[in-house]
Design a protein around this motif. Structure first.
Motif, PDB file in Angstrom:
ATOM      1  N   ARG A 126       0.858  -1.275   0.064  1.00  0.00           N
ATOM      2  CA  ARG A 126      -0.142  -0.016   0.180  1.00  0.00           C
ATOM      3  C   ARG A 126       0.841   1.200   0.080  1.00  0.00           C
ATOM      4  N   VAL A 127       0.714   2.201  -0.968  1.00  0.00           N
ATOM      5  CA  VAL A 127       1.367   3.250  -0.949  1.00  0.00           C
ATOM      6  C   VAL A 127       0.685   4.501  -0.734  1.00  0.00           C
ATOM      7  N   GLN A 128      -0.525   4.355  -0.816  1.00  0.00           N
ATOM      8  CA  GLN A 128      -1.435   5.417  -0.266  1.00  0.00           C
ATOM      9  C   GLN A 128      -2.812   4.797   0.072  1.00  0.00           C
ATOM     10  N   LYS A 129      -3.760   5.380   0.475  1.00  0.00           N
ATOM     11  CA  LYS A 129      -4.767   4.830   1.051  1.00  0.00           C
ATOM     12  C   LYS A 129      -5.737   3.789   0.259  1.00  0.00           C
ATOM     13  N   SER A 130      -5.631   4.214  -1.008  1.00  0.00           N
ATOM     14  CA  SER A 130      -6.465   3.385  -2.136  1.00  0.00           C
ATOM     15  C   SER A 130      -5.591   3.155  -3.348  1.00  0.00           C
TER      16      SER A 130
ATOM     17  N   PHE B  51      -1.997   0.715  -4.478  1.00  0.00           N
ATOM     18  CA  PHE B  51      -1.208  -0.367  -4.250  1.00  0.00           C
ATOM     19  C   PHE B  51      -0.270  -0.568  -5.409  1.00  0.00           C
ATOM     20  N   GLU B  52       1.065  -0.915  -5.143  1.00  0.00           N
ATOM     21  CA  GLU B  52       2.003  -1.431  -6.262  1.00  0.00           C
ATOM     22  C   GLU B  52       2.299  -3.035  -5.750  1.00  0.00           C
ATOM     23  N   SER B  53       2.283  -3.606  -6.989  1.00  0.00           N
ATOM     24  CA  SER B  53       2.754  -4.901  -6.860  1.00  0.00           C
ATOM     25  C   SER B  53       3.683  -5.338  -8.041  1.00  0.00           C
ATOM     26  N   ARG B  54       4.588  -6.391  -7.880  1.00  0.00           N
ATOM     27  CA  ARG B  54       5.403  -6.927  -8.720  1.00  0.00           C
ATOM     28  C   ARG B  54       4.296  -8.402  -9.413  1.00  0.00           C
TER      29      ARG B  54
END
Length: 95
Positions: free
Chosen positions: A33-37, A39-42
């Motif tokens: 989670r990078v902000q409330k809503s 997300f970053e994924s690989r």
């Protein structure tokens, strides 16, 4: 040959609290989670498409769900200040 992973960015705006909790819970299992809503994924393209499809089941009229892919060149031009780091490339996650 292994499928290439990319940094995938998922962001959403979901009105209903239960659906929002479901989406965030699923994304917390696959990324950072990078902000409330946001997300970053690989993920590979196939895994990202499957995840997007799964998340789409919680989207109702008026809600939004977006998925963006960062290529290596896009990632090289990206900048981050503060917050969670990009997910590490690797075979497993350490939490």
């Amino acid at each position: 040959m292994a499928a290439t992973e990319m940094v995938m960015i998922f962001c959403y705006d979901i009105t209903e609290r239960g659906n929002r909790a479901q989406v965030s819970g699923i994304l917390e299992d696959s990324g950072v989670r990078v902000q409330k809503s946001v997300f970053e994924s690989r993920l590979t393209r196939k895994a990202a498409d499957a995840l997007f499809q799964r998340l789409s089941t919680f989207i109702e009229k008026g809600d939004s769900l977006r998925m963006y892919a960062l290529s290596n060149s896009g990632l090289a031009r990206s900048r981050i200040e503060g917050g969670a780091p990009l997910p590490e490339k690797g075979e497993f996650w350490i939490v």
